[in-house]
Write a protein that holds these residues in place. Structure first.
Motif, mmCIF file in Angstrom:
data_model
loop_
_atom_site.group_PDB
_atom_site.id
_atom_site.type_symbol
_atom_site.label_atom_id
_atom_site.label_comp_id
_atom_site.label_asym_id
_atom_site.label_seq_id
_atom_site.Cartn_x
_atom_site.Cartn_y
_atom_site.Cartn_z
ATOM 1 N N THR A 221 0.956 -1.277 4.530
ATOM 2 C CA THR A 221 -0.616 -1.817 4.673
ATOM 3 C C THR A 221 -1.102 -1.816 6.097
ATOM 4 O O THR A 221 -2.196 -1.208 6.395
ATOM 5 C CB THR A 221 -0.925 -2.977 3.973
ATOM 6 N N PRO A 222 -0.210 -2.557 6.873
ATOM 7 C CA PRO A 222 -0.714 -2.296 8.469
ATOM 8 C C PRO A 222 -0.783 -1.059 8.924
ATOM 9 O O PRO A 222 -2.058 -0.960 9.763
ATOM 10 C CB PRO A 222 0.265 -3.120 8.970
ATOM 11 N N ARG A 223 -0.145 -0.033 8.745
ATOM 12 C CA ARG A 223 -0.128 1.269 9.022
ATOM 13 C C ARG A 223 -1.473 1.948 8.447
ATOM 14 O O ARG A 223 -2.221 2.667 9.077
ATOM 15 C CB ARG A 223 1.079 1.936 8.934
ATOM 16 N N ALA A 224 -1.521 1.706 7.286
ATOM 17 C CA ALA A 224 -2.690 2.374 6.381
ATOM 18 C C ALA A 224 -4.088 1.899 6.865
ATOM 19 O O ALA A 224 -5.033 2.515 7.139
ATOM 20 C CB ALA A 224 -2.786 1.754 4.985
ATOM 21 N N LEU A 225 -4.137 0.603 7.439
ATOM 22 C CA LEU A 225 -5.345 -0.215 7.931
ATOM 23 C C LEU A 225 -5.880 0.586 9.281
ATOM 24 O O LEU A 225 -6.978 0.805 9.348
ATOM 25 C CB LEU A 225 -5.076 -1.505 8.201
ATOM 26 N N MET A 226 -4.756 1.201 9.953
ATOM 27 C CA MET A 226 -4.850 1.789 11.407
ATOM 28 C C MET A 226 -5.279 3.004 11.189
ATOM 29 O O MET A 226 -6.154 3.725 11.983
ATOM 30 C CB MET A 226 -3.407 1.863 12.002
ATOM 31 N N LYS A 227 -4.836 3.648 10.038
ATOM 32 C CA LYS A 227 -5.198 5.398 9.668
ATOM 33 C C LYS A 227 -6.303 5.325 8.837
ATOM 34 O O LYS A 227 -6.642 6.539 8.275
ATOM 35 C CB LYS A 227 -3.859 6.105 9.334
ATOM 36 N N ARG A 228 -7.037 4.068 8.426
ATOM 37 C CA ARG A 228 -8.116 4.147 7.173
ATOM 38 C C ARG A 228 -9.143 5.158 7.541
ATOM 39 O O ARG A 228 -9.734 5.257 8.835
ATOM 40 C CB ARG A 228 -8.569 2.807 7.041
ATOM 41 N N LYS A 229 -9.619 5.859 6.538
ATOM 42 C CA LYS A 229 -10.804 6.882 6.664
ATOM 43 C C LYS A 229 -11.769 6.110 5.834
ATOM 44 O O LYS A 229 -11.542 5.521 4.882
ATOM 45 C CB LYS A 229 -10.314 8.404 6.225
ATOM 46 N N VAL A 230 -12.788 6.597 6.059
ATOM 47 C CA VAL A 230 -14.143 6.370 5.084
ATOM 48 C C VAL A 230 -13.798 6.804 3.659
ATOM 49 O O VAL A 230 -13.312 7.827 3.341
ATOM 50 C CB VAL A 230 -15.382 6.932 5.741
#
Length: 403
Positions: A221-230
């Motif tokens: 999840t922390p990595r996904a939050l950093m790479k999150r797209k609209v």
């Protein structure tokens, strides 16, 4: 003056090696125990129910139950107890309930399924501290509701997977990759809910098992939050979205949450329509719960600011492992009731050897045979468990607007 520096004694095995060896030894012993209790060719079952129990679960009088059973004798699994009295299997009760619902007259309904406009009830069972009876409560609640005819999905969200073990699923050997809820909520390559839900030995109860794989969600999840797209679904909405895939098939979802406030717990709280917090009435446990509530409040506030929505029907505290003769416990229960009022369930879950002894063989009170205990011990434990679960069932009905 020179000081002598004491060095720890030399060891032939470092900490990593010791932990690794202990982990393997314990895993082997637990697997051996599991196979002795449930051999590979065996399937976990649930006991037969006495007429008084069965009639209450189905919702009819004993004489009516007996008459229906006689009418359906060709379809039922006939079984008699030591005294020659007929007993009923869970499949018997399932068939009788469906027959009554099809042939019943008037407005009486024997299948308590959700009706149009009634929201799927998602109950997240949680506590910050281990040993509070969280998993025991979740397991018995799931089984009780299923035995009453509700369509129940139990989700083991705890990486320790004790709920799965109680339902006869060995997390280390029976649960493969992406067969936990993680498989459906992961950020890439997610599976559908239908692919990970498994049936149990109770007709109306399904399970999504757990194991250590669930920790991957905490790491990713922390990595996904950093790479999150609209347009990407935030971590706290991922359980809600996956439940939407199967909500038509269930009335109640019971989630056994991890004993910590991580991303999984936050997602379970966001998906919940109701929250059940188990608490052992001891000062250290109550102090721990205080920290849990404070941290939960802060984190939910942040999730709300990020767009999370919370639609709760109810929140209740369940007193567990309660000993009526213990003075300090009684004082603590009174203390909690004075603070939280009606948010504390009226009925506590009693501390009893029946529950702990049944757990030694990965069984619940609804599964274990009464003959294995002193009659008064078993009856007292079962009455306490049923009182708690009946009270929670009434809260579910109230959330649906039923009397």
């Amino acid at each position: 003056m020179n000081k002598t520096v004491m060095k720890p004694p030399a060891s032939d095995e470092d900490l990593l090696g010791l932990i690794t060896r202990h982990s393997r030894s314990l895993a082997a012993q637990l697997q051996s125990h599991h196979e002795s209790v449930f051999p590979p060719i065996a399937e976990k079952t649930i006991r037969y129910f006495q007429p008084a129990e069965a009639s209450k679960l189905v919702g009819v009088k004993e004489v009516h139950l007996r008459n229906i059973a006689n009418d359906l004798s060709d379809e039922l699994d006939v079984n008699t107890g030591p005294a020659g009295r007929r007993t009923y299997s869970v499949l018997d009760m399932h068939k009788i309930r469906n027959h009554l619902d099809k042939t019943g007259r008037g407005s009486r309904r024997y299948l308590p399924h959700r009706r149009d406009g009634e929201q799927l009830q998602v109950i997240s069972v949680m506590n910050f501290k281990g040993g509070s009876g969280k998993t025991t409560s979740a397991a018995h609640l799931s089984q009780h509701l299923a035995l009453r005819g509700y369509r129940v999905l139990a989700i083991d969200l705890d990486p320790q997977a004790s709920l799965s073990s109680l339902f006869g699923v060995q997390p280390e050997t029976d649960v493969g990759a992406d067969e936990t809820l993680y498989g459906a909520i992961k950020y890439e390559g997610a599976r559908t809910m239908g692919e990970i839900i498994t049936a149990t030995y109770i007709p109306d109860l399904h399970l999504i098992p757990g194991n250590l794989e669930l920790m991957e969600f905490e790491h990713e999840t922390p990595r996904a939050l950093m790479k999150r797209k609209v347009g990407d679904t935030m971590f706290f909405n991922r359980i809600s979205e996956t439940l939407a895939q199967v909500e038509h098939a269930y009335d109640v979802v019971v989630i056994d949450c991890p004993p910590q406030l991580g991303y999984l717990t936050m997602a379970a709280l966001t998906a919940a329509t109701s929250v059940l917090v188990t608490v052992h009435p001891q000062m250290l446990d109550v102090m721990s719960m205080n920290q849990f509530l404070a941290m939960t409040s802060d984190l939910l506030g942040e999730i709300a600011e990020a767009g999370g929505r919370f639609d709760y029907s109810w929140m209740r505290y369940l007193i567990t492992r309660y000993e009526p003769g213990d003075g300090p416990q009684n004082q603590m229960v009174g203390y909690l009731r004075s603070i939280f009022g009606e948010n504390v369930l009226n009925y506590p879950m009693l501390k009893t050897t029946a529950v702990s002894d049944a757990g030694l063989t990965n069984q619940t009170l609804y599964e274990v045979e009464r003959s294995q205990f002193t009659r008064s011990t078993y009856d007292r434990a079962l009455e306490s468990m049923n009182n708690v679960n009946d009270e929670i069932e009434s809260l579910i009905k109230k959330a649906w607007g039923r009397t």
